[in-house]
Design a protein around this motif. Structure first.
Motif, PDB file in Angstrom:
ATOM      1  N   VAL A   1       0.808  -1.145   0.062  1.00 62.75           N
ATOM      2  CA  VAL A   1       0.005  -0.008   0.039  1.00 62.75           C
ATOM      3  C   VAL A   1       0.981   1.187   0.048  1.00 62.75           C
ATOM      4  O   VAL A   1       1.712   1.483   1.057  1.00 62.75           O
ATOM      5  CB  VAL A   1      -0.848   0.052   1.440  1.00 62.75           C
ATOM      6  N   VAL A   2       0.835   1.818  -1.181  1.00 63.06           N
ATOM      7  CA  VAL A   2       1.858   3.157  -1.140  1.00 63.06           C
ATOM      8  C   VAL A   2       1.027   4.466  -0.177  1.00 63.06           C
ATOM      9  O   VAL A   2      -0.252   4.803  -0.452  1.00 63.06           O
ATOM     10  CB  VAL A   2       1.899   3.856  -2.780  1.00 63.06           C
ATOM     11  N   LEU A   3       1.673   4.767   0.511  1.00 64.91           N
ATOM     12  CA  LEU A   3       1.160   5.948   1.588  1.00 64.91           C
ATOM     13  C   LEU A   3       1.576   7.256   0.915  1.00 64.91           C
ATOM     14  O   LEU A   3       0.743   8.113   1.251  1.00 64.91           O
ATOM     15  CB  LEU A   3       1.605   5.690   2.946  1.00 64.91           C
TER      16      LEU A   3
ATOM     17  N   GLN B   1       3.276  -1.317 -13.273  1.00 63.81           N
ATOM     18  CA  GLN B   1       2.425  -0.492 -12.905  1.00 63.81           C
ATOM     19  C   GLN B   1       3.119   0.508 -11.811  1.00 63.81           C
ATOM     20  O   GLN B   1       3.926   0.096 -11.176  1.00 63.81           O
ATOM     21  CB  GLN B   1       1.465  -1.432 -11.963  1.00 63.81           C
ATOM     22  N   THR B   2       2.649   1.800 -11.849  1.00 62.90           N
ATOM     23  CA  THR B   2       3.020   2.826 -10.884  1.00 62.90           C
ATOM     24  C   THR B   2       1.834   2.948 -10.108  1.00 62.90           C
ATOM     25  O   THR B   2       0.715   3.492 -10.569  1.00 62.90           O
ATOM     26  CB  THR B   2       3.367   3.906 -11.661  1.00 62.90           C
ATOM     27  N   LEU B   3       2.245   2.752  -8.550  1.00 64.86           N
ATOM     28  CA  LEU B   3       1.170   2.925  -7.681  1.00 64.86           C
ATOM     29  C   LEU B   3       1.424   4.328  -6.875  1.00 64.86           C
ATOM     30  O   LEU B   3       2.576   4.675  -6.626  1.00 64.86           O
ATOM     31  CB  LEU B   3       1.243   1.745  -6.796  1.00 64.86           C
TER      32      LEU B   3
ATOM     33  N   SER C   1      -2.892   0.257  -3.967  1.00 67.40           N
ATOM     34  CA  SER C   1      -2.287  -1.220  -3.486  1.00 67.40           C
ATOM     35  C   SER C   1      -2.215  -1.826  -4.495  1.00 67.40           C
ATOM     36  O   SER C   1      -2.692  -2.068  -5.575  1.00 67.40           O
ATOM     37  CB  SER C   1      -3.128  -1.357  -2.353  1.00 67.40           C
ATOM     38  N   CYS C   2      -1.666  -3.130  -4.183  1.00 66.12           N
ATOM     39  CA  CYS C   2      -1.592  -4.305  -4.887  1.00 66.12           C
ATOM     40  C   CYS C   2      -1.139  -5.496  -4.231  1.00 66.12           C
ATOM     41  O   CYS C   2      -0.787  -5.311  -2.909  1.00 66.12           O
ATOM     42  CB  CYS C   2      -0.482  -4.288  -6.111  1.00 66.12           C
ATOM     43  N   PHE C   3      -1.522  -6.863  -4.695  1.00 61.97           N
ATOM     44  CA  PHE C   3      -1.229  -7.883  -4.014  1.00 61.97           C
ATOM     45  C   PHE C   3      -0.406  -8.680  -5.043  1.00 61.97           C
ATOM     46  O   PHE C   3      -0.683  -9.018  -6.295  1.00 61.97           O
ATOM     47  CB  PHE C   3      -2.332  -8.825  -3.989  1.00 61.97           C
TER      48      PHE C   3
END
Length: 116
Positions: A61-63, A77-79, A84-86
């Motif tokens: 999870v990018v905060l 992918q750029t978050l 978020s990603c799994f």
């Protein structure tokens, strides 16, 4: 309830990561969490993690800031903040902060002994 205040969180070393600092928020030595652990990663500009495929699934999870994730399949992918990603166990991934500010990411993973 077991609380970890950020000021009390302990650093840990994440193998194959560079220009990054990580703090244990829950699990392992930080608390009695028995199903997963959580860490907070600060990636400096240009920092990241080498392409690697571990046996455990992970949630990112990018905060704050942006993190680019490249999979072994070539997908990129750029978050951004609150994306978020799994990533399933066994799937290769590389992580990089291509921006000019520190990127902050929450990591949640099961314990190794919980892998079936």
């Amino acid at each position: 309830m077991e609380v970890t205040h950020l000021a009390d969180a302990k650093a840990y070393v994440a193998p194959k990561h560079y220009d990054m600092r990580s703090l244990r928020l829950q699990g392992f030595e930080a608390s009695g969490a028995d199903f997963a652990w959580a860490g907070l990663s600060y990636f400096l500009p240009g920092g990241g993690a080498e392409m690697d495929a571990g046996p455990l699934g992970k949630i990112y999870v990018v905060l704050d800031g942006e993190i680019t994730i490249e999979l072994g399949s070539g997908e990129i992918q750029t978050l951004k903040a609150l994306d978020s990603c799994f990533i399933p166990g066994g799937e290769a991934r590389a992580v990089c902060n291509n921006g000019n500010t520190v990127a902050t990411m929450l990591v949640v993973m099961p314990y190794p002994e919980k892998v079936q």
